[in-house]
Design an enzyme around this catalytic site. Structure first.
Site, PDB file in Angstrom:
ATOM      1  N   GLY A  32       0.569  -1.304  -0.079  1.00 27.23           N
ATOM      2  CA  GLY A  32       0.038  -0.080   0.012  1.00 27.23           C
ATOM      3  C   GLY A  32       0.856   1.313  -0.074  1.00 27.23           C
ATOM      4  N   ASN A  33       0.136   2.339   0.187  1.00 27.81           N
ATOM      5  CA  ASN A  33       0.652   3.580   0.126  1.00 27.81           C
ATOM      6  C   ASN A  33       1.256   3.858  -1.252  1.00 27.81           C
ATOM      7  OD1 ASN A  33       3.278   5.813   0.999  1.00 27.81           O
ATOM      8  ND2 ASN A  33       1.296   6.225   1.517  1.00 27.81           N
ATOM      9  N   HIS A  38       4.602   1.796  -8.173  1.00 26.48           N
ATOM     10  CA  HIS A  38       3.697   0.569  -8.263  1.00 26.48           C
ATOM     11  C   HIS A  38       2.812   0.668  -9.486  1.00 26.48           C
ATOM     12  CE1 HIS A  38       4.263   1.296  -3.657  1.00 26.48           C
ATOM     13  NE2 HIS A  38       4.418   0.022  -3.779  1.00 26.48           N
ATOM     14  N   LYS A 152      13.760  -1.807  -7.831  1.00 20.28           N
ATOM     15  CA  LYS A 152      14.345  -0.897  -6.769  1.00 20.28           C
ATOM     16  C   LYS A 152      14.633  -1.909  -5.616  1.00 20.28           C
ATOM     17  CE  LYS A 152      13.245   2.356  -3.183  1.00 20.28           C
ATOM     18  NZ  LYS A 152      12.848   1.454  -2.140  1.00 20.28           N
ATOM     19  N   SER A 188       9.616   5.666  -3.176  1.00 21.70           N
ATOM     20  CA  SER A 188       9.450   4.662  -2.231  1.00 21.70           C
ATOM     21  C   SER A 188       8.370   5.412  -0.848  1.00 21.70           C
ATOM     22  CB  SER A 188      10.624   4.538  -1.474  1.00 21.70           C
ATOM     23  OG  SER A 188      10.555   3.925  -0.149  1.00 21.70           O
ATOM     24  N   ARG A 190       8.298   4.923   1.857  1.00 16.83           N
ATOM     25  CA  ARG A 190       9.248   5.445   2.933  1.00 16.83           C
ATOM     26  C   ARG A 190       9.656   7.046   2.820  1.00 16.83           C
ATOM     27  NH1 ARG A 190      10.619  -0.342   3.759  1.00 16.83           N
ATOM     28  NH2 ARG A 190       9.652  -0.790   5.710  1.00 16.83           N
TER      29      ARG A 190
END
Ligand code: PAF
Length: 284
Positions: A32-33, A38, A152, A188, A190
Protein backbone atom coordinates in the site's frame (compact mmCIF):
# COMPACT_ATOMS: atom_id res chain seq x y z
CA UNK A 1 -14.48 -0.18 -12.07
CA UNK A 2 -12.06 -1.81 -9.59
CA UNK A 3 -13.51 -4.45 -7.26
CA UNK A 4 -12.23 -4.65 -3.69
CA UNK A 5 -12.25 -8.18 -2.26
CA UNK A 6 -11.55 -8.97 1.38
CA UNK A 7 -12.53 -12.67 1.57
CA UNK A 8 -10.45 -15.48 0.09
CA UNK A 9 -13.51 -17.43 -1.10
CA UNK A 10 -14.70 -14.40 -3.09
CA UNK A 11 -11.22 -13.90 -4.55
CA UNK A 12 -11.04 -17.52 -5.64
CA UNK A 13 -14.53 -17.32 -7.23
CA UNK A 14 -13.61 -14.21 -9.21
CA UNK A 15 -10.34 -15.72 -10.46
CA UNK A 16 -11.98 -19.10 -11.24
CA UNK A 17 -14.49 -17.20 -13.44
CA UNK A 18 -11.64 -15.54 -15.33
CA UNK A 19 -9.95 -18.90 -15.77
CA UNK A 20 -13.16 -20.44 -17.17
CA UNK A 21 -13.10 -17.64 -19.75
CA UNK A 22 -9.49 -18.54 -20.64
CA UNK A 23 -8.04 -15.28 -19.27
CA UNK A 24 -4.47 -14.82 -18.01
CA UNK A 25 -4.05 -13.35 -14.54
CA UNK A 26 -1.37 -10.83 -13.57
CA UNK A 27 -0.52 -9.94 -9.98
CA UNK A 28 1.15 -7.00 -8.25
CA UNK A 29 1.72 -7.54 -4.51
CA UNK A 30 2.17 -4.34 -2.47
CA UNK A 31 2.10 -3.01 1.07
CA UNK A 32 0.00 0.00 0.00
CA UNK A 33 0.78 3.72 0.13
CA UNK A 34 1.10 3.38 -3.61
CA UNK A 35 3.06 5.64 -5.95
CA UNK A 36 3.98 5.80 -9.63
CA UNK A 37 6.46 2.93 -9.17
CA UNK A 38 3.65 0.59 -8.10
CA UNK A 39 1.33 1.80 -10.84
CA UNK A 40 4.04 1.10 -13.44
CA UNK A 41 4.02 -2.52 -12.19
CA UNK A 42 0.26 -2.69 -12.80
CA UNK A 43 0.88 -1.45 -16.35
CA UNK A 44 3.63 -4.06 -16.78
CA UNK A 45 1.42 -6.89 -15.47
CA UNK A 46 -1.40 -5.72 -17.74
CA UNK A 47 0.94 -6.10 -20.75
CA UNK A 48 1.31 -9.82 -19.92
CA UNK A 49 -2.18 -10.65 -18.68
CA UNK A 50 -5.87 -10.02 -19.35
CA UNK A 51 -6.76 -9.26 -15.72
CA UNK A 52 -4.68 -7.73 -12.95
CA UNK A 53 -5.02 -8.31 -9.21
CA UNK A 54 -3.10 -6.13 -6.79
CA UNK A 55 -2.85 -6.86 -3.08
CA UNK A 56 -2.39 -4.37 -0.28
CA UNK A 57 -1.18 -6.01 2.92
CA UNK A 58 1.27 -4.51 5.39
CA UNK A 59 2.97 -7.76 6.26
CA UNK A 60 3.99 -7.89 9.94
CA UNK A 61 6.41 -10.80 9.50
CA UNK A 62 8.86 -8.87 7.30
CA UNK A 63 9.41 -6.05 9.83
CA UNK A 64 12.01 -6.38 12.56
CA UNK A 65 11.10 -5.57 16.19
CA UNK A 66 12.52 -2.03 15.96
CA UNK A 67 11.28 -1.29 12.46
CA UNK A 68 8.39 0.82 11.19
CA UNK A 69 5.48 -1.68 11.02
CA UNK A 70 3.10 0.40 13.15
CA UNK A 71 3.90 3.73 11.51
CA UNK A 72 4.08 2.33 7.95
CA UNK A 73 1.76 4.68 5.97
CA UNK A 74 -1.73 3.28 5.31
CA UNK A 75 -3.68 5.15 2.62
CA UNK A 76 -6.52 2.83 1.47
CA UNK A 77 -8.71 5.38 -0.37
CA UNK A 78 -5.87 6.86 -2.41
CA UNK A 79 -4.53 3.35 -3.16
CA UNK A 80 -7.93 2.17 -4.42
CA UNK A 81 -8.47 5.12 -6.77
CA UNK A 82 -4.85 5.00 -7.96
CA UNK A 83 -5.10 1.28 -8.74
CA UNK A 84 -8.34 1.83 -10.60
CA UNK A 85 -6.77 4.59 -12.70
CA UNK A 86 -3.79 2.30 -13.41
CA UNK A 87 -6.14 -0.37 -14.81
CA UNK A 88 -6.19 -2.86 -11.94
CA UNK A 89 -9.26 -5.12 -11.91
CA UNK A 90 -9.26 -6.44 -8.34
CA UNK A 91 -7.80 -5.07 -5.12
CA UNK A 92 -7.13 -8.00 -2.78
CA UNK A 93 -7.27 -6.66 0.76
CA UNK A 94 -6.82 -9.57 3.19
CA UNK A 95 -7.03 -9.26 6.96
CA UNK A 96 -4.05 -10.53 8.95
CA UNK A 97 -6.20 -13.50 10.13
CA UNK A 98 -6.87 -14.50 6.51
CA UNK A 99 -3.17 -14.30 5.66
CA UNK A 100 -1.99 -16.17 8.77
CA UNK A 101 -4.84 -18.55 9.77
CA UNK A 102 -2.78 -20.09 12.61
CA UNK A 103 -1.51 -16.70 13.73
CA UNK A 104 1.82 -15.04 13.03
CA UNK A 105 3.60 -17.05 15.75
CA UNK A 106 2.59 -20.40 14.22
CA UNK A 107 3.00 -19.34 10.60
CA UNK A 108 4.86 -21.79 8.37
CA UNK A 109 8.07 -20.04 7.47
CA UNK A 110 9.55 -19.93 3.96
CA UNK A 111 13.32 -19.48 3.94
CA UNK A 112 15.35 -19.01 0.76
CA UNK A 113 18.99 -19.66 1.65
CA UNK A 114 22.04 -18.04 0.10
CA UNK A 115 20.74 -14.93 -1.61
CA UNK A 116 18.71 -14.00 1.52
CA UNK A 117 21.76 -13.96 3.75
CA UNK A 118 23.73 -10.98 2.44
CA UNK A 119 23.23 -7.18 2.37
CA UNK A 120 19.55 -6.56 3.25
CA UNK A 121 19.34 -10.00 4.80
CA UNK A 122 22.37 -9.31 7.00
CA UNK A 123 21.10 -5.84 8.02
CA UNK A 124 17.50 -6.97 8.57
CA UNK A 125 17.58 -10.52 9.98
CA UNK A 126 14.41 -12.44 9.12
CA UNK A 127 13.21 -9.82 6.65
CA UNK A 128 13.35 -12.05 3.58
CA UNK A 129 11.80 -14.96 5.46
CA UNK A 130 8.83 -12.66 6.10
CA UNK A 131 8.74 -11.56 2.46
CA UNK A 132 8.92 -15.14 1.14
CA UNK A 133 6.39 -16.35 3.68
CA UNK A 134 3.80 -13.77 2.63
CA UNK A 135 4.59 -13.89 -1.10
CA UNK A 136 4.14 -17.68 -1.09
CA UNK A 137 0.75 -17.22 0.55
CA UNK A 138 -0.23 -14.48 -1.89
CA UNK A 139 0.81 -16.64 -4.86
CA UNK A 140 -1.25 -19.53 -3.49
CA UNK A 141 -4.24 -17.25 -2.99
CA UNK A 142 -4.13 -15.51 -6.39
CA UNK A 143 -2.45 -18.26 -8.46
CA UNK A 144 -1.31 -15.75 -11.10
CA UNK A 145 0.31 -16.46 -14.45
CA UNK A 146 2.68 -13.52 -13.98
CA UNK A 147 3.65 -11.37 -10.99
CA UNK A 148 5.47 -8.02 -11.17
CA UNK A 149 8.10 -6.80 -8.70
CA UNK A 150 10.13 -3.58 -8.77
CA UNK A 151 13.88 -3.51 -9.42
CA UNK A 152 14.29 -0.93 -6.65
CA UNK A 153 14.18 -3.91 -4.27
CA UNK A 154 16.90 -5.58 -6.33
CA UNK A 155 17.69 -8.25 -3.78
CA UNK A 156 14.04 -8.99 -3.04
CA UNK A 157 13.54 -9.62 -6.76
CA UNK A 158 16.46 -12.10 -6.75
CA UNK A 159 15.11 -13.84 -3.64
CA UNK A 160 11.63 -14.15 -5.19
CA UNK A 161 13.07 -15.50 -8.44
CA UNK A 162 14.98 -18.17 -6.50
CA UNK A 163 11.88 -19.01 -4.44
CA UNK A 164 9.76 -19.47 -7.57
CA UNK A 165 12.39 -21.54 -9.38
CA UNK A 166 13.27 -23.69 -6.37
CA UNK A 167 9.66 -24.52 -5.41
CA UNK A 168 8.56 -25.00 -9.06
CA UNK A 169 5.90 -22.31 -8.73
CA UNK A 170 4.05 -22.14 -12.06
CA UNK A 171 4.32 -18.43 -12.75
CA UNK A 172 6.61 -15.94 -14.44
CA UNK A 173 8.24 -13.11 -12.50
CA UNK A 174 8.35 -9.73 -14.25
CA UNK A 175 10.79 -7.00 -13.21
CA UNK A 176 9.71 -3.34 -13.36
CA UNK A 177 12.24 -0.54 -13.78
CA UNK A 178 12.91 1.86 -10.91
CA UNK A 179 10.74 4.97 -11.12
CA UNK A 180 12.49 8.13 -9.93
CA UNK A 181 11.52 11.63 -8.85
CA UNK A 182 12.80 14.51 -11.02
CA UNK A 183 15.96 14.82 -8.88
CA UNK A 184 16.73 11.10 -9.12
CA UNK A 185 15.38 9.89 -5.76
CA UNK A 186 13.88 6.42 -6.23
CA UNK A 187 10.16 6.44 -5.44
CA UNK A 188 9.41 4.71 -2.15
CA UNK A 189 6.61 4.74 0.38
CA UNK A 190 9.24 5.54 3.00
CA UNK A 191 10.21 8.83 1.28
CA UNK A 192 7.32 10.51 3.04
CA UNK A 193 9.04 9.97 6.41
CA UNK A 194 11.69 12.48 5.26
CA UNK A 195 11.64 16.03 6.62
CA UNK A 196 11.95 18.87 4.08
CA UNK A 197 15.67 19.19 4.88
CA UNK A 198 16.21 15.43 4.53
CA UNK A 199 14.23 15.32 1.29
CA UNK A 200 16.54 18.01 -0.12
CA UNK A 201 19.58 15.74 0.28
CA UNK A 202 17.92 12.33 -0.26
CA UNK A 203 18.74 12.22 -3.99
CA UNK A 204 22.42 12.13 -3.02
CA UNK A 205 21.98 8.35 -2.98
CA UNK A 206 21.29 8.32 -6.70
CA UNK A 207 24.18 10.68 -7.43
CA UNK A 208 26.52 8.43 -5.44
CA UNK A 209 25.31 5.38 -7.38
CA UNK A 210 26.08 7.18 -10.65
CA UNK A 211 29.53 8.12 -9.31
CA UNK A 212 30.15 4.47 -8.32
CA UNK A 213 29.25 3.32 -11.83
CA UNK A 214 31.47 5.98 -13.44
CA UNK A 215 34.42 5.16 -11.19
CA UNK A 216 34.06 1.42 -11.85
CA UNK A 217 33.86 2.08 -15.58
CA UNK A 218 37.04 4.18 -15.33
CA UNK A 219 38.73 1.12 -13.84
CA UNK A 220 38.93 2.23 -10.20
CA UNK A 221 39.49 -0.60 -7.69
CA UNK A 222 36.28 -1.85 -6.08
CA UNK A 223 37.29 -1.16 -2.48
CA UNK A 224 38.15 2.44 -3.42
CA UNK A 225 34.81 2.90 -5.21
CA UNK A 226 33.02 1.61 -2.12
CA UNK A 227 35.07 3.72 0.31
CA UNK A 228 34.46 6.90 -1.73
CA UNK A 229 30.73 6.15 -1.87
CA UNK A 230 30.61 5.61 1.90
CA UNK A 231 32.45 8.91 2.48
CA UNK A 232 30.17 10.85 0.10
CA UNK A 233 27.07 9.50 1.83
CA UNK A 234 28.42 10.37 5.29
CA UNK A 235 29.39 13.87 4.11
CA UNK A 236 25.75 14.41 3.05
CA UNK A 237 24.46 13.29 6.48
CA UNK A 238 23.65 9.64 5.79
CA UNK A 239 24.66 6.68 7.93
CA UNK A 240 25.27 3.94 5.35
CA UNK A 241 24.53 0.27 6.04
CA UNK A 242 26.36 -0.59 2.83
CA UNK A 243 27.50 0.97 -0.44
CA UNK A 244 28.89 -1.86 -2.57
CA UNK A 245 29.56 -3.16 -6.06
CA UNK A 246 28.36 -6.68 -6.73
CA UNK A 247 27.72 -9.04 -9.60
CA UNK A 248 23.98 -9.52 -10.21
CA UNK A 249 24.18 -12.75 -8.16
CA UNK A 250 25.68 -10.72 -5.23
CA UNK A 251 29.13 -12.26 -5.48
CA UNK A 252 32.04 -9.81 -5.27
CA UNK A 253 33.45 -8.72 -8.64
CA UNK A 254 37.14 -8.28 -9.37
CA UNK A 255 38.47 -4.77 -9.98
CA UNK A 256 37.25 -3.41 -13.32
CA UNK A 257 35.82 -6.85 -14.11
CA UNK A 258 33.98 -6.91 -17.43
CA UNK A 259 30.29 -7.80 -17.46
CA UNK A 260 27.14 -6.84 -15.62
CA UNK A 261 27.45 -5.32 -12.15
CA UNK A 262 25.15 -3.52 -9.76
CA UNK A 263 25.90 -0.74 -7.29
CA UNK A 264 23.76 -1.11 -4.18
CA UNK A 265 23.23 1.34 -1.31
CA UNK A 266 21.26 1.18 1.92
CA UNK A 267 21.61 4.21 4.18
CA UNK A 268 19.80 5.95 6.99
CA UNK A 269 18.90 9.62 6.83
CA UNK A 270 17.60 10.59 10.24
CA UNK A 271 15.02 7.92 11.14
CA UNK A 272 14.46 6.87 7.52
CA UNK A 273 16.24 3.96 5.89
CA UNK A 274 16.50 4.27 2.10
CA UNK A 275 17.71 1.71 -0.44
CA UNK A 276 18.54 2.13 -4.10
CA UNK A 277 20.65 0.49 -6.79
CA UNK A 278 22.02 0.96 -10.29
CA UNK A 279 22.74 -1.79 -12.81
CA UNK A 280 25.48 -1.24 -15.37
CA UNK A 281 27.90 -3.05 -17.64
CA UNK A 282 31.68 -2.91 -17.70
CA UNK A 283 32.91 -3.37 -21.26
CA UNK A 284 35.40 -6.17 -21.86
O1 PAF B 1 7.90 -5.09 -1.93
C1 PAF B 1 6.95 -5.07 -1.12
O2 PAF B 1 6.14 -4.13 -1.08
C2 PAF B 1 6.77 -6.23 -0.16
O3 PAF B 1 7.98 -6.73 0.26
C3 PAF B 1 5.87 -7.35 -0.74
C4 PAF B 1 6.53 -8.00 -1.95
C5 PAF B 1 4.52 -6.79 -1.14
C6 PAF B 1 5.66 -8.43 0.31
O4 PAF B 1 5.02 -7.94 1.43
Amino acid sequence: MIETITQLTALRERIAGWRRDGLRVGFVPTMGNLHAGHYSLVTLARQHADKVVSSVFVNPTQFGPNEDFTRYPRTPEADTSGLEAAGCDVLWLPEVEAMYPFGVELASNVHVPGVSAVLEGACRPGHFDGVCTVVTRLFNQVQPDVAAFGKKDFQQLAVIRQLVADLHMPLEILAGDIVREADGLAMSSRNQYLSADERAVAATIHRVLLAMRDAAQRGQARVQVEADADASLRAAGFVPDYAVLRRPDFSVPGDAEAGPQVALIAARLGRTRLIDNLEFDLPG
